[in-house]
Design a protein around this motif. Structure first.
Motif, PDB file in Angstrom:
ATOM      1  N   HIS A  25       0.833  -1.205   0.000  1.00 33.73           N
ATOM      2  CA  HIS A  25       0.000   0.000   0.000  1.00 33.73           C
ATOM      3  C   HIS A  25       0.866   1.252   0.000  1.00 33.73           C
ATOM      4  CE1 HIS A  25      -1.585   3.306   2.484  1.00 33.73           C
ATOM      5  NE2 HIS A  25      -2.680   3.154   1.753  1.00 33.73           N
ATOM      6  N   GLN A  44      -4.847   3.445  -8.089  1.00 34.15           N
ATOM      7  CA  GLN A  44      -5.903   3.489  -7.083  1.00 34.15           C
ATOM      8  C   GLN A  44      -6.549   2.113  -6.922  1.00 34.15           C
ATOM      9  OE1 GLN A  44      -9.005   6.326  -7.846  1.00 34.15           O
ATOM     10  NE2 GLN A  44      -9.961   6.010  -5.861  1.00 34.15           N
ATOM     11  N   GLN A  48      -6.443  -0.136  -3.519  1.00 34.68           N
ATOM     12  CA  GLN A  48      -7.652  -0.617  -2.845  1.00 34.68           C
ATOM     13  C   GLN A  48      -7.618  -2.128  -2.670  1.00 34.68           C
ATOM     14  OE1 GLN A  48     -10.530   1.237  -5.452  1.00 34.68           O
ATOM     15  NE2 GLN A  48     -10.847   2.916  -4.017  1.00 34.68           N
ATOM     16  N   THR A  49      -7.061  -2.833  -3.638  1.00 35.62           N
ATOM     17  CA  THR A  49      -6.934  -4.286  -3.527  1.00 35.62           C
ATOM     18  C   THR A  49      -5.978  -4.651  -2.411  1.00 35.62           C
ATOM     19  OG1 THR A  49      -7.408  -4.532  -5.881  1.00 35.62           O
ATOM     20  CG2 THR A  49      -6.342  -6.395  -4.783  1.00 35.62           C
ATOM     21  N   ALA A  52      -7.654  -4.040   0.913  1.00 31.96           N
ATOM     22  CA  ALA A  52      -8.653  -5.067   1.186  1.00 31.96           C
ATOM     23  C   ALA A  52      -7.990  -6.338   1.703  1.00 31.96           C
ATOM     24  CB  ALA A  52      -9.468  -5.367  -0.068  1.00 31.96           C
ATOM     25  N   CYS A  64     -12.521  -4.948   4.647  1.00 28.51           N
ATOM     26  CA  CYS A  64     -12.096  -5.312   3.303  1.00 28.51           C
ATOM     27  C   CYS A  64     -13.269  -5.246   2.362  1.00 28.51           C
ATOM     28  CB  CYS A  64     -11.442  -6.679   3.265  1.00 28.51           C
ATOM     29  SG  CYS A  64     -12.488  -8.087   3.539  1.00 28.51           S
TER      30      CYS A  64
END
Length: 64
Positions: A25, A44, A48-49, A52, A64
């Motif tokens: 991240h 982005q 986000q993955t 999560a 998540c």
């Protein structure tokens, strides 16, 4: 995408594959902050993955 960006993206992929989602991240966030569309949206989505999976790894299913 410059060589520096490619190196950082490769580092993020390696971090993700090792399950180092928080580090991934951070690496992706640095790329995202400097990017412009369409790369910015790409980063982005990856960010986000990673977030999560970080939450899932820590038992936070809601996060998540």
């Amino acid at each position: 995408m410059g060589d520096c960006d490619l190196e950082a993206l490769q580092r993020a992929v390696e971090q993700f594959n090792r399950g180092e989602f928080y580090a991934c991240h951070d690496t992706l966030e640095a790329l995202w902050m400097e990017a412009v569309d369409p790369e910015r949206r790409f980063y982005q989505g990856l960010l986000q993955t990673a977030v999560a999976y970080y939450h899932l790894q820590n038992g936070n299913r809601r996060g998540c």
